[in-house]
Design a protein around this motif. Structure first.
Motif, PDB file in Angstrom:
ATOM      1  N   LEU A  25       0.853  -1.187   0.000  1.00  0.00           N
ATOM      2  CA  LEU A  25       0.000   0.000   0.000  1.00  0.00           C
ATOM      3  C   LEU A  25       0.888   1.236   0.000  1.00  0.00           C
ATOM      4  O   LEU A  25       1.767   1.376   0.849  1.00  0.00           O
ATOM      5  N   VAL A  26       0.658   2.115  -0.959  1.00  0.00           N
ATOM      6  CA  VAL A  26       1.397   3.373  -1.043  1.00  0.00           C
ATOM      7  C   VAL A  26       0.369   4.481  -0.874  1.00  0.00           C
ATOM      8  O   VAL A  26      -0.563   4.593  -1.670  1.00  0.00           O
ATOM      9  N   GLU A  27       0.537   5.258   0.172  1.00  0.00           N
ATOM     10  CA  GLU A  27      -0.417   6.337   0.432  1.00  0.00           C
ATOM     11  C   GLU A  27       0.309   7.651   0.590  1.00  0.00           C
ATOM     12  O   GLU A  27       1.431   7.700   1.086  1.00  0.00           O
ATOM     13  N   GLY A  28      -0.337   8.718   0.153  1.00  0.00           N
ATOM     14  CA  GLY A  28       0.218  10.056   0.254  1.00  0.00           C
ATOM     15  C   GLY A  28       0.480  10.638  -1.114  1.00  0.00           C
ATOM     16  O   GLY A  28       0.167  10.038  -2.136  1.00  0.00           O
ATOM     17  N   GLU A  29       1.028  11.844  -1.115  1.00  0.00           N
ATOM     18  CA  GLU A  29       1.269  12.558  -2.360  1.00  0.00           C
ATOM     19  C   GLU A  29       2.755  12.697  -2.627  1.00  0.00           C
ATOM     20  O   GLU A  29       3.529  12.989  -1.718  1.00  0.00           O
ATOM     21  N   ALA A  30       3.126  12.495  -3.872  1.00  0.00           N
ATOM     22  CA  ALA A  30       4.515  12.685  -4.270  1.00  0.00           C
ATOM     23  C   ALA A  30       4.785  14.172  -4.431  1.00  0.00           C
ATOM     24  O   ALA A  30       3.877  14.967  -4.547  1.00  0.00           O
TER      25      ALA A  30
END
Length: 152
Positions: free
Chosen positions: A129-134
Motif C-alpha cells: 500500500l502506497v499512500e500520500g502525495e509525491a
C-alpha cells in the motif's frame, strides 16, 4: 461550459483538446501515479531482500488478470504482489480498494503464470500500500502486507 462529445468532434482540432482535457507532457495522471507507486514498492521489496522476477504480468485475452510485481523471496517463495496507491486515506485508503473481484483476477493471473512450472514453487500473495502525495512537500508511506490473501 460543458460540451457533448458530438460538439467536441465538430470543434477544430477534433476533440478533447478543444477544451484542454488532453494529457500534456509532465502532467500527473493516475497511470503515472500508479507507475511511480509500483517502482517505489519494487524498491522497497528489493531493499527487504526480494528479487524481481517480472513486472506487470498480464494474461492473454480479455477479462484476464494482472499481477503488478512477481518477486522471489530469499527462501525461494514466489511472491505475487499487488500495489495499490491512493493520495488520501479517505474512503478506506489503498487497502480498501482490493475487493473480491480484484483478488480473483490476481489469483487467475498467478495460476496462469504458474502453468510454466512442472512443480510450482511455494507462493504467497502480498499487497503493498502506497499512500500520500509525491512531490517536494508530499509524504508517501509504504506498507507491505505479507500473505494479504489466499488463493482458496
Amino acid at each position: 461550459m460543458w460540451f457533448s462529445r458530438k460538439q467536441l468532434a465538430k470543434e477544430p482540432g477534433g476533440g478533447a483538446s478543444a477544451v484542454g482535457t488532453e494529457n500534456q507532457p509532465g502532467q500527473i495522471t493516475t497511470k503515472r501515479l500508479g507507475d511511480a507507486a509500483e517502482l517505489l514498492a519494487q524498491a522497497h521489496l528489493v531493499r527487504a531482500g526480494l528479487t524481481l522476477v517480472q513486472a506487470n504480468y498480464r494474461t492473454p485475452g480479455r477479462g484476464g488478470g494482472e499481477v503488478d510485481l512477481i518477486m522471489r523471496a530469499p527462501d525461494g517463495t514466489l511472491v505475487f504482489v499487488e500495489v495499490r496507491q491512493r493520495t488520501s486515506s479517505s474512503h478506506g485508503g489503498a487497502g480498501a480498494s482490493i475487493g473480491a473481484t480484484k483478488r480473483r483476477r490476481i489469483i487467475f493471473a498467478a495460476r496462469h503464470y504458474l502453468m510454466r512450472f512442472s512443480t510450482p514453487p511455494p507462493c504467497r500473495f502480498d499487497v503493498v500500500l502506497v499512500e500520500g502525495e509525491a512531490g517536494s512537500r508530499g509524504v508517501m508511506t509504504v506498507e507491505w502486507l505479507r500473505g494479504a490473501f489466499d488463493a482458496d
